[in-house]
Scaffold this active site. Sequence first.
Site, short mmCIF file in Angstrom:
data_model
loop_
_atom_site.label_atom_id
_atom_site.label_comp_id
_atom_site.label_asym_id
_atom_site.label_seq_id
_atom_site.Cartn_x
_atom_site.Cartn_y
_atom_site.Cartn_z
N SER A 1 0.83 -1.20 0.00
CA SER A 1 0.00 0.00 0.00
C SER A 1 0.87 1.25 0.00
O SER A 1 1.67 1.44 -0.91
CB SER A 1 -0.93 -0.06 1.21
OG SER A 1 -1.95 0.89 1.09
N ASP B 1 -9.00 -4.59 -5.73
CA ASP B 1 -8.49 -3.78 -4.62
C ASP B 1 -9.31 -2.50 -4.48
O ASP B 1 -9.40 -1.71 -5.43
CB ASP B 1 -7.02 -3.44 -4.87
CG ASP B 1 -6.32 -2.88 -3.64
OD1 ASP B 1 -6.95 -2.13 -2.87
OD2 ASP B 1 -5.12 -3.17 -3.47
N HIS C 1 -7.40 -5.95 -0.50
CA HIS C 1 -6.24 -5.06 -0.62
C HIS C 1 -4.95 -5.84 -0.43
O HIS C 1 -4.70 -6.37 0.64
CB HIS C 1 -6.38 -3.96 0.42
CG HIS C 1 -5.29 -2.95 0.40
ND1 HIS C 1 -4.85 -2.34 -0.76
CD2 HIS C 1 -4.54 -2.42 1.39
CE1 HIS C 1 -3.89 -1.49 -0.47
NE2 HIS C 1 -3.68 -1.52 0.82
#
Length: 546
Positions: free
Chosen positions: A264, A486, A514
């Site tokens: 991320s 995602d 995610h």
Amino acid sequence: MINTEGSHVTRFSDRIRRVRSAPRRVTWRPALAGFAAALVLTAGCTLPAFAPRTESRAPAAPPGTAPTWRACPEIPNELVGRGAAGMRYECARILVPRNWGNGATTGATTGPGTGETFEIALIRIRSDKQHDRIGSLVVNPGGPGASGVDTAVYLSFGPAFGGLPAAVTDRFDIVGFDPRGVDRSSPVKCIPDADLDANFGYDPDPRNQAAFDGFVALNRRIGKGCGDKYGAQLPLYGTEQAARDMDAVRAAVGDDKLTYLGYSYGTLLGAVYAQLYPKRVRALVLDGAVDPRQKLIAGSESQAKGFERAFDNFARWCTANAGRCPIAPDARGAVTAAIDKARVSPVRAKDGREATAGWVFYAVISSLYTEAGWQELARAIDSLQGGDPTGVFDLADAYAERGSDGHYTNLFDANLAVNCADETEKPSREQIRQLQSQWRQKYPLFGPALAVGMLGCVEWPGARDPYPTGKAAGAPPIVVVGTTGDPATPYEQTAALASMLGVGRVLTWEGEGHTAYPQTACITDAVDAYLISLTVPRAGLRCPAR
């Protein structure tokens, strides 16, 4: 407090705590979904969601000197109740310049923070079965604001709990660090618990002008409190400074080149590192890609689109699995009705806390980080309809890192400090108000919240310190992993990051939630081969969901 790019919609997935990616860049990798539940059953212990920091503190090593490592089994004990079998946990702290200046290794000669230092907390985890050691695998979970120390602990428990494969832990030390301002590393803390409660509980789509102005005032108060406390030092929490710290981490563990796994927001941190130090890169895996070139508005709209798409996937699953989804066949209608009802008549918990529209909304956000969260959301909304908000609060509190005592970690304090130091675009309140209306039509559940979420950085007082957005010229191939479903770092950003770096190789997982590694054998095999043998995945490789 959603903000964009991979937002803070972070959650310490379905385990100990959810982070979830904090305003702006989604911060925690829920690839370890189910970890906490599985470990509770195995260890037979109660997991303290927000354990106190009781670890002993050895002196921090000055810049350029080797740190002193000491055994720290108390960290996995506090997080999980035990350490992983066959793993040794050691901790250290290093000092880094608060202001690296123009790449100076001893700090800046002018400007805020000159001559001062931050402490960076490290953990090193080594398997008793380690052989043919390659070096250290440095990990970052995202956020910004999530703890890399905690992440390394979770990853050490192996594939049975969603952690790293033995093929990796047998060849690398696993090294986690808390970036500057995060958790154990000179933490930023400037937002009162009451303001965080107000923020998360606020209507995610304040339609009348008075409600919108109230949210502006709340964000202004939060910004002023942080500005009053940290002043001119606020820009020092930006991503470029943290990327330079990461090179100090590389040196501290004794590696000539960096091997890194970033999730991320951690993909942005890795991308900036690759631009600053391309010759010091051995292998970077960037999973859940952030597009560094997206500004605040574009990033927020991208995320609104990503969450709408993920919610549609959840709704379709609900319809096809009515026996497991008590709000079928119209999941979107049920969730929308729950938020609307909470605006005028919120359900009150036994302790008097009200499940307002904001708390219901963040329960939805939290649940979309993993496919495993879908059934949890359906049950929470069903229970809410029956007068029990417990499931909603469980989901939302995990996302917000709110303890049962009402206290928060510093996840969101750090998230705002980093995101707002990075961000140069500053739309007007009037522009945000217009986008709120426009995005309500395009992304009805998530668009308005992503629009008004930009107020966090608009009302932030600190100067800006943008990171570079260019090629990683001279770096070896870098693997950029994207997940088609995602919600927080939408798949479209994967190719954008790979292209910007110039040396990126896209690896696709056709799954939900995610981040992707190590979710399936296809993804795991490809990433492991790259980390261990530097074998780059073939161009265009797409891994099926199962």
